[in-house]
Design an enzyme around this catalytic site. Structure first.
Site, mmCIF file in Angstrom:
data_model
loop_
_atom_site.group_PDB
_atom_site.id
_atom_site.type_symbol
_atom_site.label_atom_id
_atom_site.label_comp_id
_atom_site.label_asym_id
_atom_site.label_seq_id
_atom_site.Cartn_x
_atom_site.Cartn_y
_atom_site.Cartn_z
ATOM 1 C CD GLU A 68 -2.965 -1.191 2.181
ATOM 2 O OE1 GLU A 68 -2.558 -0.788 3.290
ATOM 3 O OE2 GLU A 68 -4.054 -1.774 2.027
ATOM 4 C CD GLU A 308 -12.245 16.627 41.594
ATOM 5 O OE1 GLU A 308 -11.683 17.058 42.614
ATOM 6 O OE2 GLU A 308 -13.352 16.093 41.598
#
Lengths: 474, 103
Positions: A68, A308
């Protein structure tokens, strides 16, 4: 990483982190292996990593036959992963042969065979003494050709020939509608078939790998999440963990002498896991920071997962109460890894944690808060992940500390994270705020401490500019 | 219009052909036979044919992107064409080589 040496036949290590554990030592040596999956799932990359690692780690030269991409494109694509193909080519360790077929130029005028491929492969293999070969993606040959039967027979012959040649070959194949590959290559590759998958669930993408078949060898049968990052592919062998870890007997400090004294042993066991639960604003992160500092003081590295706060914000906030995280970060004793829980799937978080653990080799791991993770998965998934996480930490004898946010109006027992972690955690500390005569009173309670006694009464504390200070002295 | 006894073939330019074969395999021998017959019978001197054994020239096989064997490459005149197989489908070969019948 412990790889069992009870192989029934020789194996070729893949050099891909985690995959060798799942396959119990690697791919079958000298045989074809089929890697299949849909477009963009990482087949070419896995194959390339197999070749490059073969060269760099096991001194096994390799041939990459691309149907490819051109050699130039391939080299460019993997350069970002630190694979320098051009260098390996000049060292005569790697050969890339791009098989370019111009359909529009081709006319079929009778029977033919794939001898061109055989000869090119043979020449490439012999010229560098290759032990590994990749055919990526041989099924492209079928495009535009009328005689499928002939091609099939030839491909089958090619696989047999490669086997006879004694090279370990990876064949990639695009996933078909009802079969593993479009042309049913899995019928010809009977030894080892690996399926890659790329799924998006709730907008979170996860890559997974599964060994569909591995003749003559035991292997992990689950779907394993894998990660593609700047070091290539790493697979997370999540279920290869067992309950046979060692438990060290020495005691470490929580970072607060007064808290240590609440345990009869004067601290907690090294390698144990501690859970801190509490509602919002009950100073869970501060306790975590104290814990981090105590590890840093012992010159033991700390890995802090913050779901957080950013590292900067965490350091700034802790500095206001006299906990200087920044200097530990600079001293490379503390690594704060901040990310949003929703950024990745659960497994990916676990994988990142695993990777960081191998790279940074921390003695202490803090996850703040672990409850954030439940927002991104079902409770069974969360539990499974937490078990794996705990096991990973235990095996490495890492001190673990998790904070978990509990809801004000819900009791602890029906909180998914607490439910999942509390039974696994060795120590459990609950912190809470209470209103008493218009004042906020902070208190801490040791819910459990495996293998030692502890105080059973609530300990009141305040937060000063030097961190947490306990009011009741014991 | 039709002259059945002597079917002459013409080409605009001289044909430059390369036939890549794999040793003495039956398919290769068949292809050699077919192309030689076609050229000798119809093209007289209007062609150049080179037969290359890919077993002996594996580097060339890679350079020329040979996948199938036998492969006949029409280098000139352009456009380039690759005829794969034993060349037994004469009609297709003639068409692909751009040869026309002389009227």
């Amino acid at each position: 990483m412990n790889v069992q040496k009870k192989n029934t036949f020789p194996k070729t290590p893949t050099g891909i982190s985690g995959l060798d554990e799942i396959t119990k030592g690697g791919f079958p040596k000298g045989r074809p292996i089929l890697i299949c999956g849909s477009a963009g799932c990482g087949k070419t990359l896995l194959a390339m990593q197999f070749l490059v690692k073969g060269i760099t780690d096991y001194n096994e030269p390799g041939v990459f036959m691309s149907f490819e991409e051109s050699a130039g494109d391939l080299a460019q694509n993997v350069l970002s992963l630190g694979f320098d193909l051009d260098k390996l080519k000049t060292e005569k360790k790697l050969r890339i042969d791009h098989v370019r077929i111009e359909r529009s130029e081709i006319e079929e005028t009778g029977e033919y065979d794939l001898e061109g491929i055989f000869i090119r492969l043979n020449h490439a293999i012999d010229s560098i003494g290759a032990k590994r070969v990749v055919l990526d993606t041989i099924e492209s040959l079928f495009a535009g050709m009328s005689n499928d039967t002939l091609l099939r027979a030839e491909i089958r012959r090619l696989f047999e020939w490669l086997k006879g040649k004694g090279v370990t070959t990876i064949i990639t194949g695009e996933r078909g509608e009802n079969s593993l590959t479009r042309q049913g290559l899995e019928e010809y590759v009977s030894d080892c078939v690996v399926l890659l998958d790329f799924r998006v669930i709730d907008q979170i993408a996860t890559r997974r790998l599964r060994i569909v078949k591995y003749r003559g060898s035991t292997h992990g049968t689950n779907e394993y999440p894998f990660l593609i990052d700047e070091n290539g592919i790493s697979v997370m062998p999540v279920t290869s963990l067992k309950l046979d870890y060692k438990s060290p007997g020495d005691i470490i400090s929580t970072g607060l002498p007064a808290l240590d004294n609440l345990f009869t042993a004067g601290g907690i066991y090294r390698g144990s896991s501690t859970l801190i639960t509490g509602t919002a604003g009950t100073s869970k992160t501060i306790l975590a920071a104290h814990f981090a500092m105590s590890s840093c003081r012992r010159k033991e590295k700390v890995l802090y997962f913050s779901f957080e706060e950013s590292p900067d914000q965490l350091a700034r906030n802790m500095a206001t109460i006299g906990i200087n995280l920044q200097s530990q970060i600079r001293a490379k004793l503390l690594l704060v890894h901040a990310s949003r829980p929703s950024l990745q799937g659960l497994e990916m978080h676990l994988l990142v944690l695993n990777k960081l653990m191998t790279e940074f080799e921390p003695k202490t791991v803090i996850i703040d808060p672990i409850s954030s993770l439940i927002t991104i998965g079902s409770s069974s998934e969360v539990r499974a992940m937490l078990v794996r996480l705990m096991d990973t930490l235990k095996i490495n004898q890492v001190n673990a500390l998790f904070t978990s946010l509990t809801q004000l109006n819900s009791s602890n027992s029906n909180d998914a994270t607490v439910d999942a972690v509390s039974s696994l955690a060795d120590n459990w500390i609950n912190v809470k705020n209470e209103d008493s005569k218009g004042n906020r009173v902070r208190s801490l309670l040791i819910v459990k401490a495996r293998g030692m006694g502890h105080y059973n009464d609530c300990q009141h504390f305040i937060i000063t500019n030097k961190g947490i200070r306990f009011l009741t002295q014991n | 219009m039709k002259k059945k006894e002597a079917p002459k073939l013409i080409t605009e330019e001289k044909l430059v052909l390369q036939l890549y074969v794999s040793g003495m395999s039956p398919k290769s021998m068949e292809a050699i036979e077919n192309i030689k017959r076609l050229c000798d019978e119809h093209l007289k001197d209007a062609f150049e044919l080179e037969i290359i054994d890919i077993y002996k020239n594996p580097e060339t096989a890679a350079e020329q992107h040979i996948v199938f064997s036998p492969s006949l490459i029409k280098k000139l005149p352009l456009p380039k064409k690759t005829l794969i197989g034993t060349l037994s489908d004469t009609e297709k070969v003639i068409k692909a080589l751009g040869i026309t019948f002389k009227k």
